[in-house]
Scaffold this active site. Structure first.
Site, short mmCIF file in Angstrom:
data_model
loop_
_atom_site.label_atom_id
_atom_site.label_comp_id
_atom_site.label_asym_id
_atom_site.label_seq_id
_atom_site.Cartn_x
_atom_site.Cartn_y
_atom_site.Cartn_z
N HIS A 442 45.20 51.99 31.60
CA HIS A 442 45.42 50.55 32.02
C HIS A 442 44.44 49.61 31.51
CE1 HIS A 442 48.13 47.98 33.89
NE2 HIS A 442 48.11 48.17 35.37
N ARG A 443 43.24 49.83 30.88
CA ARG A 443 42.38 48.92 30.58
C ARG A 443 42.98 48.28 29.32
NH1 ARG A 443 37.24 52.80 29.94
NH2 ARG A 443 38.93 54.22 28.80
#
Length: 471
Positions: A442-443
């Protein structure tokens, strides 16, 4: 002239391995490129070929030993290299596969490791740090007692040995680290092994700032900081137990997955693809692929689909470099495929998958899967992947959450397809629906992009023409 043969470089970040079998003995005549060792590293079981020739005068390792890169394995008299090979050497030479270390074709049971001294510190703590006296204002803090005083410590790299503190790593038997009790307590709270922290103070003394900086580096660089496991109970109180050391491959898998889970913010999304038409086409074309030497599996088709999707969604073909606050985008599309073996999961990599047709991918995947199961994979064949596919559909299941194979940023999981009623044209019709699970970092990947990617993959499986149109 006596010449030493030293264990050569085995691959990136591989410092050595466990000796499973020694293939030569003193008195044998050794040829160049002849295998001399079967070695299990944390990635694969390999044969190590000799770079020297001559009569073997000494062998310095035996089955069960640990061998490090640069260690002298054996000594040969090169002046005797013209003699005919002895029978053991000739038999081993028949198994040689050429230059470089290659995986072993047949499975050999490694002997039980012998008891050894406490495990060595990793490279991060390799520099010597003399013990320093504790400050007068802080009294020594006792370690919490371990509940199991009669058990064993399993040092997964060296075997089993008796210990007074069975639930703690073997290295804690060393002299206390040069740090105050409050600093050691902080390290425990952060899940950091105090012995790994380089001290910046006099005589290598470790401060709280050193611990915090080390913990931050583990997180930002994704180098695998693990929270120390809670002490286990004495299971023998409730019945008979057996302890077995992990293999190098199983240990490395555990470390890598723990690091990925601890450092990558995972999100998993699910979807389904209607593969009724694709399955009919797959069965129709299977014979043609078999004639080429491959097997037209759904996994092979998925490799082509994913490789094409990576062109449309380049953020899924990247890696995150938090140390430099950068995202590394790759122009190549190398797809790893998880293969179930008797030693655990291995992930051979198909290079430039986007440039190959499905028949070529099927043939290559068939060969790589067989090499993985028969211990013939080379280390190079498991490196360089930019995206991974894990298909459990052949076993079963409706969905799962695969763990991202860091430093990649996404992985596609495939479960077993099933006939389900689908509403179409004012009626329910039976369709073959394939469950898809996409886990991502999700970064670098947002949820909206993730579902777009997964929808593209699903639609490409439903409408193969999309590969030619957009892929």
């Amino acid at each position: 002239m006596a010449t030493d043969f030293k264990l050569p470089e085995l691959g990136e970040n591989i410092a050595g391995g466990d000796v499973l079998r020694v293939l030569v003995a003193p008195g044998d005549t050794l040829a160049r490129e002849q295998p001399v060792l079967e070695l299990e590293t944390d990635k694969a079981t390999i044969e190590v070929p000799s770079s020297v020739a001559g009569r073997v005068t000494a062998v310095n390792v035996k089955a069960g030993d640990k061998a490090k890169v640069g260690q002298v394995i054996l000594t040969v008299d090169e002046a005797a290299s013209g003699a005919a090979p002895s029978k053991p050497a000739a038999k081993a030479a028949e198994q040689a596969t050429g230059g470089g270390a290659t995986a072993v074709a047949t499975e050999q049971a490694a002997p039980a490791p012998k008891p050894t001294a406490p495990a060595e510190r990793p490279a991060a703590a390799a520099s010597a740090r003399p013990a320093a006296a504790q400050p007068a204002e802080e009294e020594e803090e006792p370690e919490p007692p371990a509940p199991n005083r009669r058990g064993e410590v399993v040092d997964i790299s060296r075997g089993v040995r008796p210990a007074a503190e069975p639930s703690r790593p073997a290295r804690e038997a060393e002299a206390p680290a040069p740090a105050a009790p409050s600093v050691r307590r902080l390290a425990r709270e952060l899940g950091v092994d105090i012995h790994d922290v380089p001290g910046s103070g006099m005589a290598g003394r470790i401060s709280q700032d050193d611990v915090k900086a080390f913990a931050k580096r583990l997180i930002t660089e994704g180098t695998g900081g693990f929270v120390r496991a809670e002490p286990l109970p004495d299971f023998s109180r409730w019945g008979r137990i057996e302890r077995k050391p992990m293999s190098n491959i199983r240990r490395r898998t555990a470390e890598r997955l723990s690091a990925a889970w601890a450092t990558v913010p995972h999100v998993t999304q699910q979807d389904r693809a209607d593969v009724t038409g694709l399955e009919e086409l797959r069965k129709k074309m299977a014979k043609k692929v078999e004639a080429a030497g491959g097997s037209l599996t759904l996994t092979a088709i998925a490799v082509k689909v994913v490789a094409s999707a990576l062109k449309v969604f380049p953020q899924f073909n990247s890696s995150v470099d938090m140390a430099r606050n950068e995202i590394v985008y790759k122009s190549y599309r190398h797809i790893g495929v998880a293969v179930d073996t008797d030693r655990g999961l291995l992930v051979p990599v198909i290079r430039d998958a986007d440039a190959k047709n499905i028949i070529e991918l099927s043939v290559e995947l068939t060969k790589l899967a067989e090499k993985a199961r028969s211990r013939k994979l080379t280390l190079e064949e498991m490196e360089g992947g930019s995206f991974t596919i894990s298909n459990l559909g052949g076993i079963g299941g409706t969905a799962f959450s695969p763990i991202v194979n860091a430093p990649e940023v996404a992985i596609l999981g495939i479960s077993r397809g099933s006939i389900q009623p689908v509403w179409a044209n004012q009626q329910f019709v039976p369709r073959l629906m394939l469950p898809l699970s996409l886990s991502y970092d999700h970064r670098v990947i947002d949820g909206a992009d993730a579902i777009r990617f997964l929808r593209w993959v699903a639609e490409a499986l439903e409408q193969p023409f999309l590969l030619s149109l957009e892929g």
